[in-house]
Design an enzyme around this catalytic site. Sequence first.
Site, PDB file in Angstrom:
ATOM      1  N   PHE A 219       0.857  -1.182   0.000  1.00 51.41           N
ATOM      2  CA  PHE A 219       0.000   0.000   0.000  1.00 51.41           C
ATOM      3  C   PHE A 219       0.899   1.240   0.000  1.00 51.41           C
ATOM      4  O   PHE A 219       1.876   1.305   0.756  1.00 51.41           O
ATOM      5  CB  PHE A 219      -0.904  -0.028   1.241  1.00 51.41           C
ATOM      6  CG  PHE A 219      -2.019   0.974   1.182  1.00 51.41           C
ATOM      7  CD1 PHE A 219      -3.165   0.714   0.451  1.00 51.41           C
ATOM      8  CD2 PHE A 219      -1.923   2.183   1.852  1.00 51.41           C
ATOM      9  CE1 PHE A 219      -4.198   1.639   0.392  1.00 51.41           C
ATOM     10  CE2 PHE A 219      -2.949   3.120   1.799  1.00 51.41           C
ATOM     11  CZ  PHE A 219      -4.095   2.841   1.061  1.00 51.41           C
TER      12      PHE A 219
ATOM     13  N   ASP B  67       1.058  -4.401   9.113  1.00 54.33           N
ATOM     14  CA  ASP B  67      -0.054  -3.494   8.848  1.00 54.33           C
ATOM     15  C   ASP B  67      -1.293  -4.376   8.678  1.00 54.33           C
ATOM     16  O   ASP B  67      -1.378  -5.179   7.742  1.00 54.33           O
ATOM     17  CB  ASP B  67       0.229  -2.674   7.579  1.00 54.33           C
ATOM     18  CG  ASP B  67      -0.838  -1.615   7.323  1.00 54.33           C
ATOM     19  OD1 ASP B  67      -1.984  -1.809   7.763  1.00 54.33           O
ATOM     20  OD2 ASP B  67      -0.533  -0.595   6.662  1.00 54.33           O
TER      21      ASP B  67
ATOM     22  N   TYR C  58     -11.613   1.938   9.685  1.00 55.49           N
ATOM     23  CA  TYR C  58     -12.778   2.321   8.869  1.00 55.49           C
ATOM     24  C   TYR C  58     -13.082   1.298   7.785  1.00 55.49           C
ATOM     25  O   TYR C  58     -13.994   1.479   7.009  1.00 55.49           O
ATOM     26  CB  TYR C  58     -12.613   3.722   8.271  1.00 55.49           C
ATOM     27  CG  TYR C  58     -11.301   3.982   7.547  1.00 55.49           C
ATOM     28  CD1 TYR C  58     -11.113   3.510   6.253  1.00 55.49           C
ATOM     29  CD2 TYR C  58     -10.276   4.702   8.145  1.00 55.49           C
ATOM     30  CE1 TYR C  58      -9.924   3.737   5.582  1.00 55.49           C
ATOM     31  CE2 TYR C  58      -9.079   4.941   7.483  1.00 55.49           C
ATOM     32  CZ  TYR C  58      -8.909   4.448   6.196  1.00 55.49           C
ATOM     33  OH  TYR C  58      -7.730   4.675   5.545  1.00 55.49           O
ATOM     34  N   LYS C  59     -12.296   0.231   7.712  1.00 51.40           N
ATOM     35  CA  LYS C  59     -12.548  -0.803   6.700  1.00 51.40           C
ATOM     36  C   LYS C  59     -13.446  -1.873   7.308  1.00 51.40           C
ATOM     37  O   LYS C  59     -14.612  -1.610   7.579  1.00 51.40           O
ATOM     38  CB  LYS C  59     -11.213  -1.334   6.171  1.00 51.40           C
ATOM     39  CG  LYS C  59     -10.467  -0.238   5.394  1.00 51.40           C
ATOM     40  CD  LYS C  59      -9.058  -0.590   4.985  1.00 51.40           C
ATOM     41  CE  LYS C  59      -8.425   0.574   4.231  1.00 51.40           C
ATOM     42  NZ  LYS C  59      -6.983   0.461   4.096  1.00 51.40           N
TER      43      LYS C  59
ATOM     44  N   ARG D 106     -11.992  -4.827  -7.446  1.00 52.39           N
ATOM     45  CA  ARG D 106     -11.949  -5.453  -6.119  1.00 52.39           C
ATOM     46  C   ARG D 106     -13.354  -5.703  -5.589  1.00 52.39           C
ATOM     47  O   ARG D 106     -14.231  -4.841  -5.663  1.00 52.39           O
ATOM     48  CB  ARG D 106     -11.248  -4.542  -5.103  1.00 52.39           C
ATOM     49  CG  ARG D 106      -9.773  -4.440  -5.239  1.00 52.39           C
ATOM     50  CD  ARG D 106      -9.157  -3.901  -3.962  1.00 52.39           C
ATOM     51  NE  ARG D 106      -9.784  -2.670  -3.488  1.00 52.39           N
ATOM     52  CZ  ARG D 106      -9.361  -1.983  -2.435  1.00 52.39           C
ATOM     53  NH1 ARG D 106      -8.326  -2.411  -1.727  1.00 52.39           N
ATOM     54  NH2 ARG D 106      -9.967  -0.872  -2.075  1.00 52.39           N
TER      55      ARG D 106
HETATM   56  C1  LIG Z   1      -6.232   1.583   4.136  1.00 50.20           C
HETATM   57  C2  LIG Z   1      -4.792   1.383   4.404  1.00 50.20           C
HETATM   58  C3  LIG Z   1      -4.044   2.389   5.023  1.00 50.20           C
HETATM   59  C4  LIG Z   1      -4.708   3.699   5.331  1.00 50.20           C
HETATM   60  O1  LIG Z   1      -3.903   4.657   5.880  1.00 50.20           O
HETATM   61  P1  LIG Z   1      -4.536   6.058   6.278  1.00 50.20           P
HETATM   62  O2  LIG Z   1      -3.506   6.708   7.064  1.00 50.20           O
HETATM   63  O3  LIG Z   1      -5.804   5.758   7.029  1.00 50.20           O
HETATM   64  O4  LIG Z   1      -4.888   6.786   5.025  1.00 50.20           O
HETATM   65  C5  LIG Z   1      -2.712   2.133   5.309  1.00 50.20           C
HETATM   66  N1  LIG Z   1      -2.151   0.953   4.995  1.00 50.20           N
HETATM   67  C6  LIG Z   1      -2.852  -0.036   4.383  1.00 50.20           C
HETATM   68  C7  LIG Z   1      -2.208  -1.337   4.064  1.00 50.20           C
HETATM   69  C8  LIG Z   1      -4.188   0.166   4.066  1.00 50.20           C
HETATM   70  O5  LIG Z   1      -4.874  -0.793   3.458  1.00 50.20           O
END
Ligand SMILES: *Cc1c(COP(=O)(O)O)cnc(C)c1O
Length: 416
Positions: free
Chosen positions: A132, A203, A228-229, A375
């Site tokens: 990511f 992560d 938030y996911k 997705r």
């Molecule tokens: C969604 C996601 C993030 C989100 O980071 P934010 O700081 O909330 O924007 C980070 N790492 C991964 C792997 C994600 O899927």
Amino acid sequence: MTQLSPLKLDRSQFELLDQNDSLAPMRDKFSLEEGLIYLDGNSLGVLPKATADHVSQVIKHQWGVDLIRSWNSHHWMQKPTQLGHKVGRLIGADVGQTIVCDTTSVNIFKLAAAAIKMRPDRSKLITETGNFATDLYLLQGLAKLLGDHIEVISLPRDEVLQAVDEDTALVLLTHVHFKTGSMWDMASVTQITQAQGALMMWDLSHSVGAMPIELDQINADLAVGCTYKYLNGGPGAPAFVYVAQRHLSQFEQPLTGWLGHAKPFDFVDDYQGATGIEQAMCGTPAVLGNAALEVALDLMLSADMAQVRRKSQHMGQLFIELIQQRCPWFELGSPTNPEQRGSQVSLTHPQGYAIMQALIARNIVGDFRAPNNLRFGFTPLYLRYVDLWDCVEALVDIMSTESWNQPQFLKQQAVT
Ligand SMILES: *Cc1c(COP(=O)(O)O)cnc(C)c1O
């Protein structure tokens, strides 16, 4: 895992699966518009019905009436720790190691910097190419800040582990890959990393709330994740940090804001970090975000995570079977083995963006990740088996009539 017979696939089989689904009653706890099929809970989870009332209470009564007294009387100041305990139960972390604060991005920076301090003689930060973006960018930014002696090494997935050596300070990986849904074996990767004396940061953004996670059991070092996911905490909900108990005495993160201080309300001039996980905090907690998150965490904690994982794997399996039987237009972009897959399935197609737009126009919402990934996320608390059937039915129609090939679907929007 129930296999459907290729000869008699029809909607009624999916209806039957819903009738026998012990998680089905959970759907009523969520606010879902009639007719919507939502396959994007891996990106932004659905609003729990109880959230609006609770947040409105916090706004009207706590903020609106009790005002600043609420920091004490409504425990606003304790929420990061209290919610950390709740997240801890979802990731197999005993109390005192998890706290809710800031964003995942900011938390990656804090923990990576702390890891470098804990391994001062080592220079390498290892991660995966195609991780990511924020994970990659934050390691790059940190290395730039610290100077030439710190190097970020990103490698393709199958080369990551061989590269971990006695000069590696930290390995940062995303448990479930955001695009492909490929899942790392956390226990063995952690062990391999630690065998070289390096620290491992997970992560968990794409796995927390979708499957059981046992950080303490696998002897994890550090973890971050977003709420938030799959956790349904709401857009921009505060993220979390995990630091294993055994590291807390050496843990020093660089964003030394007042709320990470041992005694913030002494207001002394010199920083002295809290000894516990509270040191991971920086500034004032997001009270309204925490209020929404608390409702969502309580809801998630009321479900049996093993059951959630079983349904999610089953849904992924069925979706792949349907696609393989009825949608020859797509390549599968995810592992077929459910043990190696998170709670999403990616399909690839050169016109993926327009196809997803055409699907969204029918109120079936997944998302698109460049260059060619469609997705589909499976969120067992509110998704029905028939939703899978209906989604694939719509895809068959969109593809066979080429109805995606229209200007309104081909025009790229800012957020995909
Ligand atoms: C969604 C996601 C993030 C989100 O980071 P934010 O700081 O909330 O924007 C980070 N790492 C991964 C792997 C994600 O899927």
